[in-house]
Design a protein around this motif. Structure first.
Motif, PDB file in Angstrom:
ATOM      1  N   ALA B  78       0.842  -1.194   0.000  1.00 41.67           N
ATOM      2  CA  ALA B  78       0.000   0.000   0.000  1.00 41.67           C
ATOM      3  C   ALA B  78       0.878   1.245   0.000  1.00 41.67           C
ATOM      4  O   ALA B  78       0.602   2.230  -0.693  1.00 41.67           O
ATOM      5  CB  ALA B  78      -0.922  -0.007   1.199  1.00 41.67           C
ATOM      6  N   ASP B  79       1.945   1.197   0.765  1.00 43.18           N
ATOM      7  CA  ASP B  79       2.828   2.348   0.890  1.00 43.18           C
ATOM      8  C   ASP B  79       3.519   2.650  -0.440  1.00 43.18           C
ATOM      9  O   ASP B  79       3.556   3.783  -0.902  1.00 43.18           O
ATOM     10  CB  ASP B  79       3.857   2.061   1.990  1.00 43.18           C
ATOM     11  N   LEU B  80       4.030   1.583  -1.030  1.00 40.37           N
ATOM     12  CA  LEU B  80       4.718   1.735  -2.309  1.00 40.37           C
ATOM     13  C   LEU B  80       3.722   2.229  -3.366  1.00 40.37           C
ATOM     14  O   LEU B  80       4.015   3.108  -4.170  1.00 40.37           O
ATOM     15  CB  LEU B  80       5.300   0.373  -2.720  1.00 40.37           C
ATOM     16  N   ARG B  81       2.526   1.673  -3.318  1.00 39.96           N
ATOM     17  CA  ARG B  81       1.492   1.959  -4.311  1.00 39.96           C
ATOM     18  C   ARG B  81       1.101   3.431  -4.288  1.00 39.96           C
ATOM     19  O   ARG B  81       1.059   4.100  -5.300  1.00 39.96           O
ATOM     20  CB  ARG B  81       0.277   1.076  -4.043  1.00 39.96           C
ATOM     21  N   LYS B  82       0.808   3.931  -3.081  1.00 43.69           N
ATOM     22  CA  LYS B  82       0.225   5.269  -3.055  1.00 43.69           C
ATOM     23  C   LYS B  82       1.230   6.347  -3.451  1.00 43.69           C
ATOM     24  O   LYS B  82       0.846   7.423  -3.870  1.00 43.69           O
ATOM     25  CB  LYS B  82      -0.437   5.554  -1.712  1.00 43.69           C
ATOM     26  N   HIS B  83       2.508   6.032  -3.369  1.00 45.37           N
ATOM     27  CA  HIS B  83       3.497   7.035  -3.771  1.00 45.37           C
ATOM     28  C   HIS B  83       3.942   6.901  -5.225  1.00 45.37           C
ATOM     29  O   HIS B  83       4.517   7.820  -5.780  1.00 45.37           O
ATOM     30  CB  HIS B  83       4.734   6.966  -2.858  1.00 45.37           C
ATOM     31  N   ASN B  84       3.699   5.732  -5.836  1.00 44.27           N
ATOM     32  CA  ASN B  84       4.315   5.476  -7.135  1.00 44.27           C
ATOM     33  C   ASN B  84       3.359   5.150  -8.282  1.00 44.27           C
ATOM     34  O   ASN B  84       3.752   5.240  -9.439  1.00 44.27           O
ATOM     35  CB  ASN B  84       5.312   4.313  -7.033  1.00 44.27           C
ATOM     36  N   ILE B  85       2.131   4.750  -7.960  1.00 42.30           N
ATOM     37  CA  ILE B  85       1.261   4.214  -9.013  1.00 42.30           C
ATOM     38  C   ILE B  85      -0.078   4.942  -9.032  1.00 42.30           C
ATOM     39  O   ILE B  85      -0.694   5.174  -7.980  1.00 42.30           O
ATOM     40  CB  ILE B  85       1.008   2.702  -8.800  1.00 42.30           C
ATOM     41  N   GLY B  86      -0.526   5.294 -10.218  1.00 41.15           N
ATOM     42  CA  GLY B  86      -1.866   5.850 -10.396  1.00 41.15           C
ATOM     43  C   GLY B  86      -2.713   4.886 -11.201  1.00 41.15           C
ATOM     44  O   GLY B  86      -2.190   4.162 -12.053  1.00 41.15           O
ATOM     45  N   PHE B  87      -4.054   4.863 -10.919  1.00 43.24           N
ATOM     46  CA  PHE B  87      -4.928   3.923 -11.610  1.00 43.24           C
ATOM     47  C   PHE B  87      -5.995   4.662 -12.418  1.00 43.24           C
ATOM     48  O   PHE B  87      -6.556   5.647 -11.960  1.00 43.24           O
ATOM     49  CB  PHE B  87      -5.650   3.021 -10.615  1.00 43.24           C
ATOM     50  N   VAL B  88      -6.270   4.120 -13.610  1.00 41.76           N
ATOM     51  CA  VAL B  88      -7.428   4.589 -14.364  1.00 41.76           C
ATOM     52  C   VAL B  88      -8.243   3.351 -14.726  1.00 41.76           C
ATOM     53  O   VAL B  88      -7.701   2.390 -15.252  1.00 41.76           O
ATOM     54  CB  VAL B  88      -6.998   5.328 -15.652  1.00 41.76           C
ATOM     55  N   PHE B  89      -9.558   3.398 -14.361  1.00 37.85           N
ATOM     56  CA  PHE B  89     -10.393   2.205 -14.572  1.00 37.85           C
ATOM     57  C   PHE B  89     -11.382   2.436 -15.695  1.00 37.85           C
ATOM     58  O   PHE B  89     -11.739   3.570 -16.008  1.00 37.85           O
ATOM     59  CB  PHE B  89     -11.200   1.883 -13.308  1.00 37.85           C
TER      60      PHE B  89
END
Lengths: 805, 225
Positions: B78-89
């Motif tokens: 979660a930590d890595l995700r919120k700083h590095n990855i954006g999502f488009v659905f």
């Protein structure tokens, strides 16, 4: 003819349609019950608890409300009471002179019967080797004409015809004679008089104001009784009237007062009135000569609590039903397009709520049966669910209908009003419009819970506050026993022997138990007494070792020295000195009755009567002959059982005719809290259950909220929300509601409990911290309940909730 | 940026065992725009979830920025995700109860950005996707294309190194779809790495490279640039 047939056919068709419809409703209701297990279990659990509480409370309330109703002359029986006017302080008591009853019966034709009885008295009866102390009444010959008791053996007409006869209750008879026939058996009373058993009556029911273990008639040829029959001032008997229906009671009361004044012109302070049997139990409190209520307040309070608890449970049903309405919306839409009208749909939803109410009721009845023994010991009653009685069935039906209708009303109307087109198109966001009412209902539930919790704590605090009050004497290891002629005669020897055992530190004789006041009178007169002093004092007689034995502090002067000169000495308590405004009480002369006494000591205040009230002024005499009790201070290092054994041996020797029976002062003191303890226990339980039902509802609602917001939770998690942040998000919604409830409940609770505390002169003051604590507890509870339900959703992999899109 | 070696993922229910990823190996370089294509059930979404650190693989290695993340626990992911990855659905996944502004602000709240800074950055990114005039509207009040622009804005507001797009034009008409694709291309030109799952050959042409998948494995790769 054809028309008639057609009508019949129509009628028949309608009947079939209705039958099919009902069958269909039942089928759907039944299936829904099973399909939504979580929903059904939550609802049934909540309603079961609610209905169980209601049944238990109603059984208790019914018992209270039916006190004495088994009496055939219920509507026409009155107890004679007197208001004694001590200037601006009116006191009410039931003490009457012995000849009053027969005189009234002879004088006023509207009085069918006037019966005189003693106060509760105890006598020792013996039969063969059995010797038992029994409490009962000595009564006038018409006692059984006025009151209806169930005769098991013998009959009312001949029961009391002989002055040496005695009527036993069933359990008394069993105690003496076992299974033998008690009729015509002879009991020895107080080792002197032989009494023949003439009848056996059933034990007085629990909800009878008059309780006894035996009944015996006055012996009018006994010299004491003869003397008392001519005594028109000394009053210690009870008088009950049975009047002709329709009697003008106000007029009769006036006549009785007039008659009494005519017979005893010296008594200028008494006004008589007839107190109807219907008020004996529930309206027994008098203040300043006015009937101010009593137990009825609690009966009303608990009736309200019962209804409220049931309502809380119903609210759960409403909330959960509307919350899951999204799921039902489609069914409503389909049914409506297939031709079902709103009325039929409403009916169908009512069917479902009735069915759930019915199932909950069945469970409740089972639980009530299981709980009744425990509940009975809690409230000290013999309640039971008598299914042979119609009121049980009617009551059950009322509860089911009430629950079903109340719980089903809002969901039924709400669900059936859905617009079918919108629903089926999917543009309808069911459950959304119902959010506000649902929130209001949740707030209402919590307001009630917070009220009940606050009440519970305040009642508890008040009881503890009073229990911790300095009573002015030491109740530990203090035992009290009834005196007797033998004890009085052998007192010096008894005292000597008791001290020789080493088990008893000191002994004193007293007028009344230290936990009761038996003597009230106007205050003595003294020089410098203000002209308008209208003081009522309590009286106490004792002998040597008074303060030493009871552990009472002397504030001024000295305790009685047990010298003959003490007979003209008097002690005052602190309250008396204060009320009489005495600056230097020691050595003052007090005129009381025909004698003058010198004040030799001032004692600290001793709480003898209600611990909730200030101590009344008291005058204490040295008068060993006028004592009724013996108080023993046990040696606290001696083992209790051993101490009691040695004490028993002493009394057996010097007082052989009476069984050795004693009371602990601390236990007697505890009895002063019976009502308060009962209220405390009941509020405890019901507050606990109310909050439990609330939590069930909350849990249900939380899981529905989560179900609805599952996608949002998923999105938030993808965007980096932590589990704690999710928990907080969902909880905040509910915490807000609880906070609103708290703001509403706090002033209400303060007002209600302050009102309750007003009754007590010795009381606590409600602290703000209490509410802070209650608020904190309820918020914490909400957080826990909601979090537990949210946790699964919050920790789930968000991919799952987003994939279902 | 991404290096996957022999990645395996198996879904089990009581009855069936589905192999979603079967020893998949692939690589995505910094600043690349990669399209993943393939028939339904070929494992595209599973791959995207694992790349997005939403799901963990059963076996194999997943190097993200030269760090082995295959066995990270949920909190670390979660930590890595919120700083590095954006999502488009595909379905935008905006929160209905929040306004446009609040939706875009959300990732910044979760990464602990201060309010003043948040406001600045949200306005910046809303400007960029030309939806600033709708900042106080709720998602239902917007057209599909507008909603997806908001979703893209939300995905990039945190300046992620990687954007994962799951059929971003699937719910849009061609006009709005092209707009979104151009937006993504622009972001890519500014340096953001993009991995996009799509069914649309048209959309795939916006990318540098197309990875075609079948039965949990890559079958071909077409380099377009």
């Amino acid at each position: 003819m054809i028309q008639k047939n057609k009508n019949q056919v129509n009628h028949f068709i309608i009947q079939i349609i209705v039958q099919t419809m009902i069958k269909n409703y039942l089928k759907i209701a039944w299936r829904n019950l099973f399909r939504n297990k979580g929903f059904s279990i939550t609802n049934i659990l909540g309603l079961t608890i609610g209905i169980t509480c209601t049944i238990l409370i109603f059984l208790w309330v019914r018992d209270e409300r039916t006190y004495d109703k088994f009496q055939k002359n219920y509507d026409n029986i009155y107890q004679l009471m007197a208001n004694r006017d001590f200037k601006n302080n009116i006191m009410t008591d039931p003490n009457m002179v012995l000849p009053l009853a027969s005189t009234l019966e002879k004088t006023y034709p509207q009085i069918k019967n006037a019966v005189v009885t003693t106060q509760d008295e105890w006598d020792v009866f013996s039969y063969q080797d059995k010797k038992i102390k029994k409490t009962g009444l000595t009564v006038g010959g018409n006692f059984f004409d006025v009151f209806s008791w169930k005769f098991i053996k013998g009959n009312a007409a001949t029961a009391l015809s002989d002055p040496f006869s005695v009527v036993l209750t069933e359990s008394s008879a069993k105690a003496f004679f076992g299974d033998d026939d008690p009729i015509n058996k002879v009991l020895k009373m107080n080792n002197t008089t032989s009494m023949k058993v003439t009848s056996v009556v059933a034990d007085p029911p629990g909800n009878s104001s008059i309780q006894f273990e035996f009944i015996k008639p006055f012996n009018y040829s006994d010299p004491t009784v003869k003397n008392d029959m001519n005594e028109w001032l000394n009053s210690s008997w009870r008088v009950y009237l049975q009047v002709a229906p329709g009697t003008n009671m106000a007029e009769l009361d006036k006549n009785i007062t007039a008659l009494k004044i005519q017979r005893s012109p010296d008594d200028k302070i008494s006004t008589y009135f007839s107190f109807p049997m219907s008020r004996w139990r529930l309206y027994s409190d008098f203040k300043d000569g006015k009937n101010t209520g009593g137990m009825i307040e609690y009966v009303r309070l608990f009736t309200i609590i019962a209804i409220i608890i049931l309502l809380i449970a119903c609210v759960n049903f409403m909330n959960l039903s509307t919350a899951r309405s999204e799921k039902r919306a489609k069914e409503v839409g389909v049914r409506k397009t297939l031709g079902s009208d709103k009325k039929q749909l409403t009916l169908q939803f009512f069917f479902e709520s009735m069915m759930i109410a019915f199932i909950a009721f069945i469970f409740s009845v089972g639980i009530v049966f299981l709980l009744l023994p425990a509940f009975n010991s809690l409230v000290d009653k013999h309640l039971f669910l008598d299914i042979a009685q119609p009121y049980v069935w009617i009551g059950g039906l009322v509860i089911i209908l009430f629950t079903g209708v109340v719980a089903g009303s809002y969901p039924a109307l709400y669900l059936s009003s859905f617009n079918p087109i919108k629903v089926l198109k999917g543009t309808f966001l069911a459950g959304k419009q119902a959010v506000l009412p649902r929130r209001i209902l949740v707030v209402a539930q919590f307001v009630i819970s917070i009220l009940l919790i606050s009440a519970t704590i305040i009642v508890y605090q008040q009881i503890q506050h009073v229990k911790k009050r300095d009573m002015g004497y030491n109740a530990d290891n203090l035992i009290m026993l009834d005196s007797s002629p033998d004890i009085q005669k052998n007192y010096t020897a008894i005292k000597d022997e008791l001290q020789k055992t080493g088990m008893v530190n000191s002994v004193v004789r007293t007028f009344s138990p230290i936990t009761d006041i038996w003597w009230k009178s106007p205050a003595p007169h003294w020089d410098g007494e203000p002209a308008d002093a209208k003081i009522i004092v309590t009286g106490f007689a004792t002998d040597g070792d008074f303060t030493k034995t009871l552990g009472i502090k002397m504030l001024q002067g000295k305790d009685f020295s047990a010298m003959p000169s003490d007979s003209s000495a008097m002690m005052l308590n602190k309250a008396a000195v204060e009320v009489m405004g005495l600056k230097t009480p020691i050595g003052m002369q007090m005129r009381y009755g025909p004698k003058t006494y010198t004040v030799t000591g001032v004692t600290d205040n001793v709480v003898m009567e209600s611990p909730f009230k200030p101590v009344q002024p008291m005058i204490i005499f040295y008068d060993p002959n006028n004592t009724n009790m013996v108080c023993l201070r046990l040696n606290n290092t001696a083992p209790l059982q051993k101490a009691l054994k040695s004490i028993e041996a002493v009394f057996k020797t010097y007082n052989p005719s009476i069984p050795f029976e004693y009371k602990f002062a601390d236990k007697e003191f505890e009895k002063k809290f019976i009502t308060e303890e009962l209220i405390s226990k009941l509020t405890n339980i019901f507050a606990g259950l109310a909050i439990f039902i609330c939590c069930i509802g909350l849990a249900g609602l939380a899981s529905f909220t989560i179900e609805k917001r599952i996608r949002e939770i998923g999105i938030r998690k993808v965007l980096g929300s932590s589990v704690q942040q999710i928990l907080l998000l969902i909880s905040t919604e509910f915490l807000k509601l609880v906070f609103i409830a708290f703001v509403i409940a706090m002033p209400l609770a303060w007002w209600a409990m302050n009102n309750w505390l007003e009754k007590y002169e010795y009381r606590i003051h409600i602290s703000v911290w209490l509410f802070a604590l209650v608020g904190f507890l309820v918020l914490l509870l909400t957080l826990v309940v909601v979090s537990l339900n949210t946790l699964r959703a919050a920790t789930a992999n968000p991919v799952k909730s987003l994939r279902t899109e | 940026m991404i290096k996957i070696t022999e990645l395996e993922k198996v879904y089990r229910t009581e009855e069936v065992e589905t192999i979603a990823l079967n020893k998949l190996t692939m690589e995505v370089k910094d600043g690349e725009f990669v399209a993943v294509m393939g028939p339904s059930g070929c494992g595209k979404s599973t791959l995207l979830n694992i790349l997005g650190l939403l799901d963990d693989p059963d076996n194999g290695s997943f190097m993200f920025n030269n760090i082995e993340v295959a066995h990270f626990n949920e909190r670390k992911r979660a930590d890595l995700r919120k700083h590095n990855i954006g999502f488009v659905f595909q379905s935008f996944n905006l929160i209905d109860e929040l306004t446009v502004f609040e939706n875009v602000e959300l990732p910044l709240i979760y990464t602990g950005v201060k309010a003043a800074e948040r406001k600045k950055r949200v306005e910046e990114v809303l400007d960029k996707v030309q939806i600033m005039h709708r900042r106080n509207h709720y998602p239902q009040q917007l057209s599909g294309g507008q909603q997806q622009r908001v979703a893209v804005a939300r995905a990039v507001v945190n300046h992620p190194k990687l954007i994962l797009a799951d059929e971003p034009t699937g719910n849009l008409d061609s006009h709005n779809g092209n707009e979104v694709m151009e937006l993504l291309t622009e972001l890519n030109e500014q340096g953001t790495t993009i991995v996009m799952v799509t069914h649309s050959e048209h959309d795939a042409r916006y990318s540098h490279r197309i990875i075609r998948m079948l039965d949990g494995q890559t079958v071909t790769e077409n380099v377009l640039v």
